[in-house]
Design a protein around this motif. Structure first.
Motif, PDB file in Angstrom:
ATOM      1  N   LEU A  12       0.882  -1.165   0.000  1.00  0.00           N
ATOM      2  CA  LEU A  12       0.000   0.000   0.000  1.00  0.00           C
ATOM      3  C   LEU A  12       0.924   1.220   0.000  1.00  0.00           C
ATOM      4  N   THR A  13       0.842   1.992  -1.070  1.00  0.00           N
ATOM      5  CA  THR A  13       1.761   3.122  -1.234  1.00  0.00           C
ATOM      6  C   THR A  13       0.993   4.434  -1.101  1.00  0.00           C
ATOM      7  N   CYS A  14       1.405   5.247  -0.157  1.00  0.00           N
ATOM      8  CA  CYS A  14       0.733   6.532   0.082  1.00  0.00           C
ATOM      9  C   CYS A  14       1.772   7.612  -0.183  1.00  0.00           C
ATOM     10  N   LEU A  15       1.603   8.342  -1.263  1.00  0.00           N
ATOM     11  CA  LEU A  15       2.607   9.361  -1.598  1.00  0.00           C
ATOM     12  C   LEU A  15       2.442  10.619  -0.759  1.00  0.00           C
ATOM     13  N   GLY A  16       1.292  10.763  -0.100  1.00  0.00           N
ATOM     14  CA  GLY A  16       1.127  11.929   0.776  1.00  0.00           C
ATOM     15  C   GLY A  16      -0.128  11.833   1.626  1.00  0.00           C
ATOM     16  N   LEU A  17       0.067  11.748   2.945  1.00  0.00           N
ATOM     17  CA  LEU A  17      -1.059  11.742   3.887  1.00  0.00           C
ATOM     18  C   LEU A  17      -0.895  12.949   4.804  1.00  0.00           C
ATOM     19  N   ASP A  18      -1.933  13.756   4.889  1.00  0.00           N
ATOM     20  CA  ASP A  18      -1.865  15.023   5.628  1.00  0.00           C
ATOM     21  C   ASP A  18      -2.815  14.964   6.822  1.00  0.00           C
ATOM     22  N   THR A  19      -2.287  14.746   8.022  1.00  0.00           N
ATOM     23  CA  THR A  19      -0.935  14.356   8.405  1.00  0.00           C
ATOM     24  C   THR A  19      -0.994  13.237   9.435  1.00  0.00           C
ATOM     25  N   LEU A  20      -1.871  13.386  10.445  1.00  0.00           N
ATOM     26  CA  LEU A  20      -1.909  12.398  11.530  1.00  0.00           C
ATOM     27  C   LEU A  20      -2.950  11.353  11.156  1.00  0.00           C
ATOM     28  N   ALA A  21      -2.478  10.278  10.567  1.00  0.00           N
ATOM     29  CA  ALA A  21      -3.401   9.333   9.946  1.00  0.00           C
ATOM     30  C   ALA A  21      -3.286   7.945  10.557  1.00  0.00           C
ATOM     31  N   THR A  29       0.557   7.315  10.762  1.00  0.00           N
ATOM     32  CA  THR A  29       1.565   8.170  10.126  1.00  0.00           C
ATOM     33  C   THR A  29       1.468   9.584  10.704  1.00  0.00           C
ATOM     34  N   ASP A  30       2.572  10.313  10.625  1.00  0.00           N
ATOM     35  CA  ASP A  30       2.571  11.650  11.239  1.00  0.00           C
ATOM     36  C   ASP A  30       3.463  12.636  10.486  1.00  0.00           C
ATOM     37  N   ASN A  31       3.560  12.467   9.155  1.00  0.00           N
ATOM     38  CA  ASN A  31       4.427  13.381   8.406  1.00  0.00           C
ATOM     39  C   ASN A  31       3.890  13.518   6.989  1.00  0.00           C
ATOM     40  N   MET A  32       3.344  14.694   6.661  1.00  0.00           N
ATOM     41  CA  MET A  32       2.755  14.850   5.317  1.00  0.00           C
ATOM     42  C   MET A  32       3.802  14.856   4.217  1.00  0.00           C
ATOM     43  N   THR A  42       6.741   9.637   2.099  1.00  0.00           N
ATOM     44  CA  THR A  42       6.112   8.629   1.257  1.00  0.00           C
ATOM     45  C   THR A  42       6.056   7.356   2.093  1.00  0.00           C
ATOM     46  N   TYR A  43       4.886   6.745   2.160  1.00  0.00           N
ATOM     47  CA  TYR A  43       4.778   5.536   2.985  1.00  0.00           C
ATOM     48  C   TYR A  43       4.457   4.323   2.124  1.00  0.00           C
ATOM     49  N   GLU A  44       5.065   3.204   2.518  1.00  0.00           N
ATOM     50  CA  GLU A  44       4.760   1.921   1.866  1.00  0.00           C
ATOM     51  C   GLU A  44       4.543   0.889   2.972  1.00  0.00           C
ATOM     52  N   PHE A  45       3.436   0.186   2.881  1.00  0.00           N
ATOM     53  CA  PHE A  45       3.155  -0.849   3.879  1.00  0.00           C
ATOM     54  C   PHE A  45       2.783  -2.135   3.153  1.00  0.00           C
ATOM     55  N   ASP A  46       3.393  -3.237   3.598  1.00  0.00           N
ATOM     56  CA  ASP A  46       3.021  -4.514   2.990  1.00  0.00           C
ATOM     57  C   ASP A  46       1.684  -4.955   3.597  1.00  0.00           C
ATOM     58  N   VAL A  47       0.669  -5.036   2.755  1.00  0.00           N
ATOM     59  CA  VAL A  47      -0.669  -5.365   3.265  1.00  0.00           C
ATOM     60  C   VAL A  47      -1.200  -6.675   2.677  1.00  0.00           C
ATOM     61  N   LYS A  48      -0.319  -7.445   2.048  1.00  0.00           N
ATOM     62  CA  LYS A  48      -0.792  -8.658   1.360  1.00  0.00           C
ATOM     63  C   LYS A  48      -1.599  -9.558   2.309  1.00  0.00           C
ATOM     64  N   ARG A  94      -1.902  13.200  -1.835  1.00  0.00           N
ATOM     65  CA  ARG A  94      -1.220  12.723  -3.034  1.00  0.00           C
ATOM     66  C   ARG A  94      -1.728  11.325  -3.374  1.00  0.00           C
ATOM     67  N   ASP A  95      -1.217  10.759  -4.462  1.00  0.00           N
ATOM     68  CA  ASP A  95      -1.724   9.468  -4.941  1.00  0.00           C
ATOM     69  C   ASP A  95      -1.624   8.372  -3.878  1.00  0.00           C
ATOM     70  N   ILE A  96      -2.572   7.467  -3.987  1.00  0.00           N
ATOM     71  CA  ILE A  96      -2.560   6.279  -3.121  1.00  0.00           C
ATOM     72  C   ILE A  96      -2.877   5.073  -4.006  1.00  0.00           C
ATOM     73  N   PHE A  97      -2.116   4.015  -3.847  1.00  0.00           N
ATOM     74  CA  PHE A  97      -2.319   2.831  -4.698  1.00  0.00           C
ATOM     75  C   PHE A  97      -1.718   1.592  -4.045  1.00  0.00           C
ATOM     76  N   LEU A  98      -2.141   0.446  -4.578  1.00  0.00           N
ATOM     77  CA  LEU A  98      -1.522  -0.822  -4.178  1.00  0.00           C
ATOM     78  C   LEU A  98      -0.602  -1.240  -5.299  1.00  0.00           C
ATOM     79  N   ARG A  99       0.554  -1.710  -4.944  1.00  0.00           N
ATOM     80  CA  ARG A  99       1.469  -2.145  -5.979  1.00  0.00           C
ATOM     81  C   ARG A  99       1.977  -3.540  -5.615  1.00  0.00           C
ATOM     82  N   ALA A 100       1.779  -4.448  -6.553  1.00  0.00           N
ATOM     83  CA  ALA A 100       2.184  -5.835  -6.300  1.00  0.00           C
ATOM     84  C   ALA A 100       3.513  -6.127  -6.986  1.00  0.00           C
ATOM     85  N   TYR A 101       4.371  -6.821  -6.295  1.00  0.00           N
ATOM     86  CA  TYR A 101       5.674  -7.196  -6.851  1.00  0.00           C
ATOM     87  C   TYR A 101       5.828  -8.702  -6.805  1.00  0.00           C
TER      88      TYR A 101
END
Ligand code: BMA
Length: 820
Positions: A78-87, A99-102, A105-111, A176-183
C-alpha cells in the motif's frame, strides 16, 4: 501491477453520521466545499468562519476489488505518496499504520490483510490543529506570531497554519496518490545515478538497490537514451542489495540553466529482469552537467555562487511558495504557466522556500525542461524544533524519501536545511533554552547534512538560509554566504539603501503590493473595496504592511485618487524597489552572484510580496523582472548630479551595440543627447557612460521637468528605460494623451502605443479578460511609439480583434491623481 486507489471515496467527520462523497487526492476542505457544506474559504472573511473545520477528526473510506492474481504476488505494498498528516490506516478492519508526516512517502506490505473480491480501506485523520495546540500547551515551541502557535510540533507545511501572506487553513486528507502495488520475484528499491565529467565524456555510475524474494537469477539492465534517440546499454547479473553499473557517454549534450544554453535531457531506465521478463523498472530523466556551489576566499570575503559546466552564473529568480492552500487544486498546467512566466522574465533560478511543501514531480520536470535551477530548502522555517529520537527518525526518513525522489534532477542545485532558523537563533528575540539550541545544530548541521551527503552526494548542502556556513557565525554576513535583506520594506529604509550592500547572494528581499483590481473583486463586495476595510485587511496578513505601502507611497508618488490608482502605485513601488536592488547587484556581477526576490507567487488572493498573484496575473514587478533580469541589461545609476550608464552582460559571448541617451523635458523635447558604440565582454558588467547632469539638478524647476532616456541597441533589439531626476511625486507630467491601435497578426494581437508627452509606467490591461503583454509598465517618450504583442495563447478567453480593442485599457502615472 497497480491497483489505483485514487478517485471516489467517502468522508465524514468522525463524530458525524452522514457520509459525503470525497475525491482523492484531495482534502477535507475541498470535499466539504464541493459538497456545499462550507463556503469558499478565500471569499471575504470566510477563512475565519471555516477555521473550526480543522479542529475535528475525519475519516475517509472506500472499497476496492482484489483478484487472485494480485494475491499471488510476493509483496503487495500500500503506497501513500502523501497523507496530511496524523493518519491511522486500516485495511479490512485491521490496523496497518499510524503516520505523522505529510512530507513522507509511505509503503506498507498489506498482502496478508487482503482477500479476493471486495476489500475495504479506511483512513482516519486526527486534527493536526488540536494536536499542535495540545502539544504546545505541554511544551511551548517558538514560532512567528502570524501562525497558529505550536506548528513546529508536527511535520506539516507550516504555512498551512497561517503566514504573513497566507490564511490559516490547516487542512487534512489524502493529498497525493494512493495505490496498491504488487511485486513478484524482486524489485528495485532505490536507484542513484552519479555523474563524472572528464575530457568531454561523462561516466554515469548507476547504483541500484535490489530486493529479491525468489531464487531466480536476476539481471539488471540500464538503458540510457540520448536526446537524439541514441541508446546505450549496460547489464549485469543482480545481487540482493547494492549493485553498481556504469555507462560511458561520449560527446555529451550538456544541460544549461535558462539563458546559458539548452536543456537536453537523457532518459535513464533501469530494469530488473529474470529469464527475459521484467519484474520491476525505474525510469527518470537526467541532465548532464556539473553544478557546483563555489565558496572561495576572495578580496571581499568568501564567494557564494553557482557554477554550471564551469560557467559562473548570476542567479536570477524568486522564492516559490505553495500555489494553493487547497492542495488538490494545484496542477501541472498551472505550474507550467507559472514557470513559463518565470522563463519569460529570464529567471534561471527559484528557491523552494522551507515553510511550504516539497513540490510535485511535475514541478521539477518543468524546471528540468525550462532550465530553472532549484534551491531546495528542507521544509523547516521560522520555528524552534525539539529533536526527540522520534522526531529525528521522522525527519531523517522525510529527507531520505525526498532526496531519493529529487536527487537525479538536472535542475536541483542546492539543498538547504531551513529558512531563517540560524539567523533567528543568532539575532531574533525569543526564549532560547540551550537544549533546543543544541537541537538546532544537531538537526541542520549533522542529521540533515549527513543524510544529504549519503543520499545526494553530488548536490551541495547548505545549513540554512541565510547562513555564512553554520554554527551561528554571523548568518547574515554581507561578505559570505547568502543574505536575507529586509531593511527596505520591514525596516522602512529607502530603496537607495540597497546600494550600500554588495551581498554575495541575496536569497530574500522583497516589497509588498496589492493584487490587481480583478483579483480584489474575486474576494470582495463593492463595499469592501477600501484597503482598510475589514475584508481587505483580512487579505493582508502582514500586520503593518498597508501602513508601509502608504509610507513608501508618500515618499514617491502623489496621493492616488481611488483604489485602482492605489493598487497601481503600490505595484509600481514594489517593482521600482526590487529593480533598484537587482540592477545594483547585477552591476556588481562577480562580487554579487544572485538576486532571488521574495516572492514569486501567492497561495490565495492577498496583498503580498508576490510578482504573480494567485490567479496568475502579472503584477508590475513581473514585467519589471523581465527587463531587470534580461541577460543584457542597461541600467542607470544616479548619484547626486551624476548618472552612470552601465551594461551588464550575462551572455556567454561579448556584445557590441549602441548606447544612446537624451535629456528631455516633459513634452519629450530633447535638451541634450549623445551616443556611443560599446563592446561588453561576456559575463561582465561595465560602466559605459558618465553623465554630468548638474545643470539640470541645479534648478528645481528644470529638474522637475526633465528626464533622462537611455537605451542600448544591438542586433537583437533595444533595451531602454528612463530616469527621473526629481521624485516622481514632484515631477510635472503633461497629459500624455495615450492612444492605442490594435492589429490582428494571426496568433497575436499587436498593439501600437503612442503618447503626446512623456508617459511614465504605461500600463496595458484588458477589462473582463487577462493576457500577458510582451512589455508593460514601461515609459514612453512622445516621439517613440512602442509596439507590444499579446500572444493569443496568453488570453484567458478567446477575443476577436474588435473585442480585444474594446477591452484594452491604457493608463500611466498621470492618471493616478486629479489634475483640476
Ligand atoms: C521572509 C520569508 C517568509 C516571509 C517573508 C516576508 O523572511 O522567509 O518567512 O513570508 O520574509 O516577511
Amino acid at each position: 501491477m497497480i491497483i489505483d486507489l485514487n478517485g471516489k471515496w467517502r468522508m465524514k467527520a468522525v463524530n458525524a453520521t452522514e457520509w459525503i462523497p470525497a475525491q482523492v487526492p484531495g482534502s477535507v476542505y475541498l470535499d466539504l466545499l464541493r459538497a456545499g457544506r462550507i463556503p469558499d474559504p478565500f471569499y471575504r472573511d470566510n477563512e475565519l468562519r471555516v477555521f473550526d473545520v480543522a479542529n475535528q477528526d475525519y475519516e475517509y473510506e472506500r472499497d476496492f476489488q482484489v483478484d487472485e492474481q494480485l494475491l499471488a504476488a510476493d509483496r503487495v505494498l500500500l503506497t501513500c505518496l502523501g497523507l496530511d498528516t496524523l493518519a491511522d490506516i486500516e485495511v479490512n478492519g485491521q490496523h496497518v499504520a499510524h503516520t505523522d508526516n505529510m512530507h513522507r512517502t509511505y509503503e506498507f506490505d498489506v498482502k496478508h490483510l487482503l482477500h479476493p473480491g471486495q476489500n475495504h480501506i479506511r483512513i482516519v485523520f486526527r486534527s493536526a490543529l488540536n494536536y499542535i495546540l495540545e502539544a504546545n500547551a505541554r511544551d511551548p515551541l517558538w514560532g512567528p506570531g502570524d501562525s497558529v502557535e505550536g506548528f513546529p510540533h508536527v511535520r506539516k507545511g507550516h504555512y498551512m497554519f497561517g503566514w504573513d501572506w497566507g490564511p490559516k487553513i490547516p487542512d487534512l486528507g489524502i493529498w497525493r496518490d494512493i495505490f496498491l502495488r504488487a511485486y513478484r520475484v524482486g524489485r528495485i528499491a532505490d536507484v542513484r545515478v552519479d555523474q563524472r565529467h572528464s575530457d568531454g565524456r561523462v561516466r554515469l555510475d548507476v547504483l541500484a538497490d535490489v530486493e529479491a524474494w525468489q531464487d531466480a537469477s536476476l539481471e539488471l539492465v540500464v538503458e540510457v537514451t540520448a536526446p537524439d534517440g541514441h541508446v546505450q546499454r549496460a547489464h549485469q547479473s543482480a545481487a540482493r542489495g547494492r549493485n553498481a553499473l556504469a555507462v560511458e557517454i561520449g560527446n555529451p549534450e550538456l544541460w544549461w540553466p535558462n539563458g546559458y544554453g539548452k536543456q537536453p535531457l537523457y532518459q535513464v531506465e533501469v530494469r530488473l529482469q529474470a529469464a527475459g521478463q521484467t519484474w520491476d523498472a525505474r525510469s527518470f530523466r537526467i541532465g548532464l552537467r556539473t553544478l557546483r556551489l563555489v565558496r572561495e576566499p576572495d578580496e571581499w570575503g568568501e564567494s557564494f555562487l553557482f557554477e554550471v559546466n564551469g560557467v559562473r552564473i548570476f542567479a536570477c529568480g524568486a522564492n516559490y511558495i505553495p500555489e494553493d492552500n487547497l492542495l488538490a487544486r494545484r496542477s501541472r498546467e498551472k505550474t507550467r504557466r507559472l514557470l513559463e512566466d518565470c522563463v519569460a522574465a529570464h529567471f534561471n533560478f527559484v528557491r523552494v522556500w522551507g515553510g511550504g511543501l516539497y513540490p510535485e514531480d511535475y514541478f521539477y520536470d518543468l524546471c528540468d525542461e525550462l532550465g530553472i535551477v532549484v534551491w531546495q530548502d528542507f521544509m523547516f522555517a521560522c520555528g524552534v524544533y525539539r529533536l526527540t529520537p522520534e522526531f529525528e527518525d521522522n525527519i531523517r526518513q522525510e529527507a531520505v524519501d525526498n532526496l531519493r525522489r529529487l536527487r537525479h534532477r538536472a535542475s536541483l542545485g542546492l539543498l538547504c536545511g531551513n529558512n531563517e532558523m540560524e539567523v533567528a537563533w543568532a539575532d531574533w528575540q525569543f526564549p532560547k533554552p540551550d537544549d533546543l539550541r543544541q537541537d538546532y545544530l544537531k538537526m541542520f548541521e549533522q542529521v540533515l547534512a549527513q543524510v544529504a551527503c549519503q543520499e545526494a552526494p553530488q548536490v551541495a548542502y547548505w545549513p540554512a538560509s541565510p547562513s555564512s556556513g553554520g554554527g551561528f557565525d554571523n548568518p547574515n554576513d554581507e561578505n559570505r554566504g547568502d543574505v536575507h535583506y529586509w531593511d527596505v520594506w520591514h525596516g522602512l529604509k529607502p530603496f537607495t539603501e540597497y546600494r550600500k550592500f554588495h551581498f554575495r547572494f541575496c536569497s530574500e528581499f522583497g516589497f509588498q503590493s496589492f493584487p490587481s483590481i480583478k483579483t480584489i473583486e474575486t474576494f470582495t463586495e463593492p463595499e469592501d473595496r477600501n484597503v482598510f476595510s475589514y475584508v481587505m485587511e483580512n487579505h493582508q496578513k502582514n500586520g503593518s504592511a498597508n501602513g508601509k505601502i502608504l509610507y513608501y507611497l508618500a515618499e514617491n508618488f502623489r496621493y492616488p485618487k481611488d483604489l485602482p490608482a492605489l493598487v497601481y502605485t503600490s505595484q509600481i513601488l514594489q517593482a521600482e524597489a526590487i529593480k533598484y536592488g537587482v540592477e545594483h547587484w547585477r552591476r556588481h556581477r562577480g562580487r554579487c552572484m544572485g538576486a532571488i526576490y521574495w516572492q514569486l507567487n501567492d497561495c490565495w488572493p492577498v496583498a503580498s510580496w508576490s510578482s504573480i498573484d494567485y490567479y496568475g496575473r502579472w503584477k508590475a514587478l513581473h514585467y519589471f523582472a523581465k527587463r531587470f533580469f534580461d541577460p543584457l541589461l542597461i541600467s542607470a545609476c544616479e548619484d547626486g548630479s551624476q548618472v552612470a550608464l552601465w551594461l551588464t552582460n550575462d551572455r556567454l559571448q561579448e556584445v557590441t551595440g549602441t548606447v544612446r541617451w537624451r535629456l528631455c523635458d516633459a513634452q519629450s523635447q530633447v535638451l541634450r543627447a549623445g551616443e556611443q558604440v560599446v563592446r561588453v565582454p561576456a559575463l561582465l558588467p561595465q560602466k559605459v557612460i558618465d553623465l554630468d547632469v548638474s545643470d539640470v539638478c541645479a534648478d528645481m524647476d528644470v529638474r522637475r521637468r526633465t528626464y533622462l532616456e537611455y537605451s542600448f541597441e544591438t542586433g537583437d533589439g533595444v533595451r531602454q528605460g528612463t530616469l527621473l531626476l526629481a521624485p516622481a511625486k514632484h515631477f510635472e507630467f503633461v497629459n500624455p494623451r495615450l492612444s492605442v491601435a490594435v492589429e490582428d497578426a494571426g496568433d497575436a494581437f499587436v498593439v501600437r502605443v503612442s503618447a503626446q508627452a512623456y508617459a511614465k509606467y504605461v500600463a496595458l490591461d484588458l477589462s473582463g479578460a487577462d493576457a500577458v503583454f510582451s512589455d508593460n509598465f514601461f515609459d514612453l517618450s512622445a516621439d517613440a511609439p512602442r509596439t507590444i504583442t499579446v500572444a493569443k495563447s496568453s488570453l484567458s478567453r478567446p477575443l476577436s480583434r474588435d473585442e480585444f480593442a474594446q477591452a484594452l485599457q491604457v493608463t500611466s502615472l498621470y492618471d493616478t491623481y486629479d489634475h483640476e
